[in-house]
Motif scaffolding. Structure first.
Motif, PDB file in Angstrom:
ATOM      1  N   LEU A 465       0.841  -1.214   0.000  1.00 55.93           N
ATOM      2  CA  LEU A 465       0.000   0.000   0.000  1.00 55.93           C
ATOM      3  C   LEU A 465       0.869   1.255   0.000  1.00 55.93           C
ATOM      4  N   ASP A 466       1.946   1.238   0.790  1.00 48.77           N
ATOM      5  CA  ASP A 466       2.834   2.407   0.849  1.00 48.77           C
ATOM      6  C   ASP A 466       3.459   2.686  -0.512  1.00 48.77           C
ATOM      7  N   SER A 467       3.866   1.605  -1.171  1.00 52.37           N
ATOM      8  CA  SER A 467       4.522   1.797  -2.476  1.00 52.37           C
ATOM      9  C   SER A 467       3.520   2.356  -3.489  1.00 52.37           C
ATOM     10  N   MET A 468       2.293   1.833  -3.442  1.00 57.86           N
ATOM     11  CA  MET A 468       1.257   2.323  -4.353  1.00 57.86           C
ATOM     12  C   MET A 468       1.003   3.817  -4.107  1.00 57.86           C
ATOM     13  N   ARG A 469       0.894   4.153  -2.854  1.00 59.31           N
ATOM     14  CA  ARG A 469       0.612   5.550  -2.499  1.00 59.31           C
ATOM     15  C   ARG A 469       1.738   6.471  -2.969  1.00 59.31           C
ATOM     16  N   SER A 470       3.002   6.057  -2.730  1.00 62.07           N
ATOM     17  CA  SER A 470       4.073   6.974  -3.119  1.00 62.07           C
ATOM     18  C   SER A 470       4.243   7.031  -4.631  1.00 62.07           C
ATOM     19  N   LYS A 471       3.969   5.929  -5.337  1.00 57.52           N
ATOM     20  CA  LYS A 471       4.055   5.982  -6.807  1.00 57.52           C
ATOM     21  C   LYS A 471       3.032   6.971  -7.368  1.00 57.52           C
ATOM     22  N   ILE A 472       1.816   6.926  -6.808  1.00 57.26           N
ATOM     23  CA  ILE A 472       0.776   7.861  -7.275  1.00 57.26           C
ATOM     24  C   ILE A 472       1.215   9.305  -6.980  1.00 57.26           C
ATOM     25  N   ALA A 473       1.703   9.523  -5.752  1.00 56.42           N
ATOM     26  CA  ALA A 473       2.097  10.890  -5.366  1.00 56.42           C
ATOM     27  C   ALA A 473       3.208  11.395  -6.284  1.00 56.42           C
ATOM     28  N   GLU A 474       4.199  10.548  -6.588  1.00 54.53           N
ATOM     29  CA  GLU A 474       5.308  10.965  -7.471  1.00 54.53           C
ATOM     30  C   GLU A 474       4.795  11.284  -8.879  1.00 54.53           C
ATOM     31  N   ALA A 475       3.892  10.439  -9.362  1.00 55.29           N
ATOM     32  CA  ALA A 475       3.365  10.653 -10.717  1.00 55.29           C
ATOM     33  C   ALA A 475       2.537  11.937 -10.773  1.00 55.29           C
ATOM     34  N   VAL A 476       1.719  12.174  -9.753  1.00 56.67           N
ATOM     35  CA  VAL A 476       0.871  13.384  -9.728  1.00 56.67           C
ATOM     36  C   VAL A 476       1.758  14.629  -9.714  1.00 56.67           C
ATOM     37  N   GLU A 477       2.860  14.554  -8.997  1.00 53.29           N
ATOM     38  CA  GLU A 477       3.804  15.669  -8.900  1.00 53.29           C
ATOM     39  C   GLU A 477       4.217  16.161 -10.300  1.00 53.29           C
ATOM     40  N   LYS A 478       4.367  15.227 -11.239  1.00 55.08           N
ATOM     41  CA  LYS A 478       4.870  15.586 -12.586  1.00 55.08           C
ATOM     42  C   LYS A 478       3.776  16.120 -13.512  1.00 55.08           C
ATOM     43  N   VAL A 479       2.524  15.976 -13.096  1.00 58.75           N
ATOM     44  CA  VAL A 479       1.398  16.398 -13.954  1.00 58.75           C
ATOM     45  C   VAL A 479       1.269  17.925 -13.882  1.00 58.75           C
ATOM     46  N   PRO A 480       1.006  18.612 -15.030  1.00 63.07           N
ATOM     47  CA  PRO A 480       0.836  20.071 -14.968  1.00 63.07           C
ATOM     48  C   PRO A 480      -0.441  20.484 -14.238  1.00 63.07           C
ATOM     49  N   SER A 481      -0.511  21.757 -13.921  1.00 57.12           N
ATOM     50  CA  SER A 481      -1.723  22.215 -13.237  1.00 57.12           C
ATOM     51  C   SER A 481      -2.890  22.186 -14.240  1.00 57.12           C
ATOM     52  N   HIS A 482      -4.080  22.025 -13.705  1.00 57.48           N
ATOM     53  CA  HIS A 482      -5.289  22.013 -14.532  1.00 57.48           C
ATOM     54  C   HIS A 482      -5.395  23.323 -15.322  1.00 57.48           C
ATOM     55  N   THR A 483      -5.080  24.432 -14.650  1.00 59.12           N
ATOM     56  CA  THR A 483      -5.180  25.744 -15.304  1.00 59.12           C
ATOM     57  C   THR A 483      -4.202  25.815 -16.480  1.00 59.12           C
ATOM     58  N   ASP A 484      -2.966  25.326 -16.285  1.00 64.16           N
ATOM     59  CA  ASP A 484      -1.986  25.348 -17.385  1.00 64.16           C
ATOM     60  C   ASP A 484      -2.433  24.425 -18.518  1.00 64.16           C
ATOM     61  N   PHE A 485      -3.001  23.280 -18.163  1.00 63.65           N
ATOM     62  CA  PHE A 485      -3.495  22.369 -19.196  1.00 63.65           C
ATOM     63  C   PHE A 485      -4.525  23.101 -20.067  1.00 63.65           C
ATOM     64  N   LEU A 486      -5.475  23.781 -19.423  1.00 68.14           N
ATOM     65  CA  LEU A 486      -6.526  24.469 -20.180  1.00 68.14           C
ATOM     66  C   LEU A 486      -5.949  25.580 -21.045  1.00 68.14           C
ATOM     67  N   LYS A 487      -4.958  26.285 -20.478  1.00 68.09           N
ATOM     68  CA  LYS A 487      -4.348  27.392 -21.236  1.00 68.09           C
ATOM     69  C   LYS A 487      -3.751  26.878 -22.532  1.00 68.09           C
ATOM     70  N   SER A 488      -3.066  25.742 -22.476  1.00 64.88           N
ATOM     71  CA  SER A 488      -2.451  25.275 -23.721  1.00 64.88           C
ATOM     72  C   SER A 488      -3.455  24.536 -24.607  1.00 64.88           C
ATOM     73  N   TYR A 489      -4.357  23.782 -23.998  1.00 63.43           N
ATOM     74  CA  TYR A 489      -5.295  22.978 -24.801  1.00 63.43           C
ATOM     75  C   TYR A 489      -6.357  23.849 -25.472  1.00 63.43           C
ATOM     76  N   CYS A 490      -6.811  24.854 -24.747  1.00 62.06           N
ATOM     77  CA  CYS A 490      -7.912  25.682 -25.276  1.00 62.06           C
ATOM     78  C   CYS A 490      -7.437  27.080 -25.660  1.00 62.06           C
ATOM     79  N   ALA A 491      -6.130  27.280 -25.665  1.00 57.24           N
ATOM     80  CA  ALA A 491      -5.545  28.577 -26.031  1.00 57.24           C
ATOM     81  C   ALA A 491      -6.201  29.738 -25.298  1.00 57.24           C
ATOM     82  N   ILE A 492      -6.369  29.600 -23.986  1.00 58.65           N
ATOM     83  CA  ILE A 492      -6.957  30.728 -23.245  1.00 58.65           C
ATOM     84  C   ILE A 492      -5.840  31.558 -22.624  1.00 58.65           C
ATOM     85  N   SER A 493      -6.124  32.827 -22.419  1.00 57.84           N
ATOM     86  CA  SER A 493      -5.081  33.687 -21.847  1.00 57.84           C
ATOM     87  C   SER A 493      -5.300  33.818 -20.353  1.00 57.84           C
TER      88      SER A 493
END
Ligand code: FAD
Length: 493
Positions: A465-493
């Motif tokens: 369980l600990d390994s699963m939890r830390s793998k998820i946390a590490e992977a989430v760390e590398k994901v961009p913010s939702h706001t940045d995702f929208l800015k690039s995907y939908c070209a919003i300013s």
């Protein structure tokens, strides 16, 4: 081969009318001649901006491009719902769309977590769900591994406009006018035509009633009947408005319980939609309005609307040559955003059972049986949120806590409490993990669990369980913010 149904008339141009138009025109092309009638004077309900992940399949089936859709509707990603003050005042839990842990033959990975907890493990169940961690950190990306399960928030009026454009490109004819009369064949009672205020008469072989709560064709003309669920789901009113919103955009809806109902907060790219859903038997419209005004995050952009509704479903969604889609077919209040899901399921079923050779009674029966089952299983999950409360601070919450619930739901709760077992019903859109998150989020704990995890040692289960939890946390760390995702995907300013 003969084709008796050629001319389809869609009455109503809200979310349900335009979803129907886009699906029929994209799937059946020249096989059908489709006309949609809507009335600018009557308008649409204008709310309904949070969705369920099945919208992704609906869009894929109908060739709707995600990037174009999110850009056109100023949409955002929805990974979860944050429930606040539901079990007890001050409680908060997140119901994510993702699964918890890994798939397991036991049918629920959570049994391993329950076993570990019983042996003193202190890690949280929710840390084992990627979508939940990403939601909490306001992050999102389109990923292959893991593939995230998500839905959207969007501007309902822009969604209708977007779908209208796609439908018209495929040949759907649109008329703006008010239907003032529905004509039936004298011998069969089938609908023959609808007459507009201008005097124009539109004939059809099949009519789709998307006229909203009024059910102009299915109820006012064909008297399908309505099953009211107000004794279980007490809310019958809502006040809604839009506020300014800036800054970091959370990828989740907030559902905040108040004294006699709850408030939604739905973030879009350019604004927030918010509304207070309540029971008029427990609070006046005036007090409900003040509760909303006292709980805003920004300045008001668009003024208050008061909406009244009856929770329940049309006894028959398909009668003679008329199929009701959307609010004309029923409504299970906005909690968990099931309405657009039910609309799109109803349309998909219509595509599958489409009566090209005429409105056959077997097709009608099949359609109505499935529709009933879907509504009932969805209803049970929503009732759970009200029943599973320890709140006794207001008459509303006391009555919710003490109400007698449908046997189907009571049996499920008892099964879980006694044994830890959960299941997903055949027409249930909510997974075992969804049931689990809400039950445990609202303090219903099982007394037991499956013993399969007992073959694993304390150390192994803890390390896993600990390994699963830390793998998820590490992977989430590398994901961009939702706001940045929208800015690039939908070209919003
Ligand atoms: P409507 O939007 O009412 O459209 C009816 C159409 O019929 C309109 O175009 C109207 O002009 C036309 N019409 C009616 N009478 C006539 C006539 N005589 N002649 C010609 N045209 C006519 N769903 C979700 O999935 N997520 C949510 O978060 C959510 N939140 C909600 C919150 C509230 C408070 C409410 C009440 C509903 C919510 N819903 C939500 C439900 C959602 O709003 C509806 O499912 C969705 O908007 C579809 O509505 P509709 O198209 O069936 O009806």
């Amino acid at each position: 081969m003969s084709q008796k149904i050629k001319k389809v008339v869609i009455a109503g141009g809200g979310t349900s009318g335009w979803c129907t138009a886009v699906a029929l025109s994209r799937q059946f092309g020249t096989l059908l001649d489709i006309t949609l009638i809507e009335s600018a004077e009557i308008g649409t309900v204008g709310v309904g901006e949070a969705t369920f992940p099945t919208i992704n399949s609906f869009h894929k089936i109908n060739g709707i491009d995600e990037q174009e859709f999110l850009t056109a509707t100023r949409g955002t990603i929805k990974l979860a719902i944050s429930f606040e003050n539901w079990g007890r005042k001050g409680d908060k839990y997140i119901h994510p769309f993702g699964s918890v842990g890994k798939p397991s033959w036991i049918g629920g990975f959570y049994h391993y977590w329950l076993a570990a907890k019983a042996r003193g493990y202190e890690g949280e169940l929710e840390d084992l769900c990627f979508e939940r961690q990403a939601a909490k950190a306001h992050k999102f990306a389109l990923m292959e591994n893991p593939r995230l399960n998500y839905a959207y928030h969007f501007d309902a009026s822009l969604y209708a406009k977007f779908l209208r454009k796609l439908s018209e490109e495929k040949g759907v004819k649109r008329l703006d006018g008010k239907i003032v009369e529905v004509k039936q064949h004298p011998d069969t009672g089938f609908i023959k035509s609808v007459v507009l205020e201008s005097g124009v008469s539109i004939e059809g072989d099949l009519f789709i009633d998307c006229t909203g709560f009024r059910g102009l064709l299915i109820e006012q003309t064909l008297k399908a009947g309505y099953e009211n669920w107000g004794h279980w789901l007490r809310n019958d009113s809502a006040v809604a408005l839009q506020t300014e919103f800036s800054g970091d955009i959370p990828p989740y809806t907030r559902a905040i319980a108040h004294d006699a109902g709850w408030q939604w907060k739905i973030p879009l790219q350019h604004r927030q939609g918010t509304g207070h859903v309540y029971s008029s038997a427990y609070i006046s419209d005036e007090d409900a309005r003040n509760t909303l005004l006292n709980n805003l995050d920004g300045d008001i952009r668009v003024e208050l609307r008061l909406l009244k509704f009856n929770t329940g479903r049309r006894k028959q969604a398909w009668v003679k040559n008329c199929v009701a889609v959307g609010l004309a077919g029923g409504f299970i209040e906005p909690l968990e955003s099931t309405s657009i899901h039910l609309i799109q399921m109803g349309i998909t079923r219509l595509l599958q059972l489409f009566p090209f050779e005429g409105c056959n009674e077997h097709l009608i029966r099949r359609y109505n049986e499935q529709s009933r089952a879907e509504y009932e299983e969805t209803r049970d999950f929503i009732i759970l949120h009200y029943k599973a409360t320890e709140r006794d601070d207001t008459p509303y919450w006391r009555d919710c806590r003490d109400m007698v619930i449908p046997d189907s739901l009571a049996g499920r709760i008892e099964l879980f409490k006694e044994t830890g077992h959960l299941y997903q019903g055949p027409n249930d859109i909510f997974s075992v993990d969804s049931w689990l998150q809400v039950l445990m989020g609202q303090r219903i704990e099982p007394r037991s669990y499956h013993h399969a995890p007992h073959v694993i040692s304390d150390e192994e289960i803890r390390a896993g369980l600990d390994s699963m939890r830390s793998k998820i946390a590490e992977a989430v760390e590398k994901v961009p913010s939702h706001t940045d995702f929208l800015k690039s995907y939908c070209a919003i300013s």
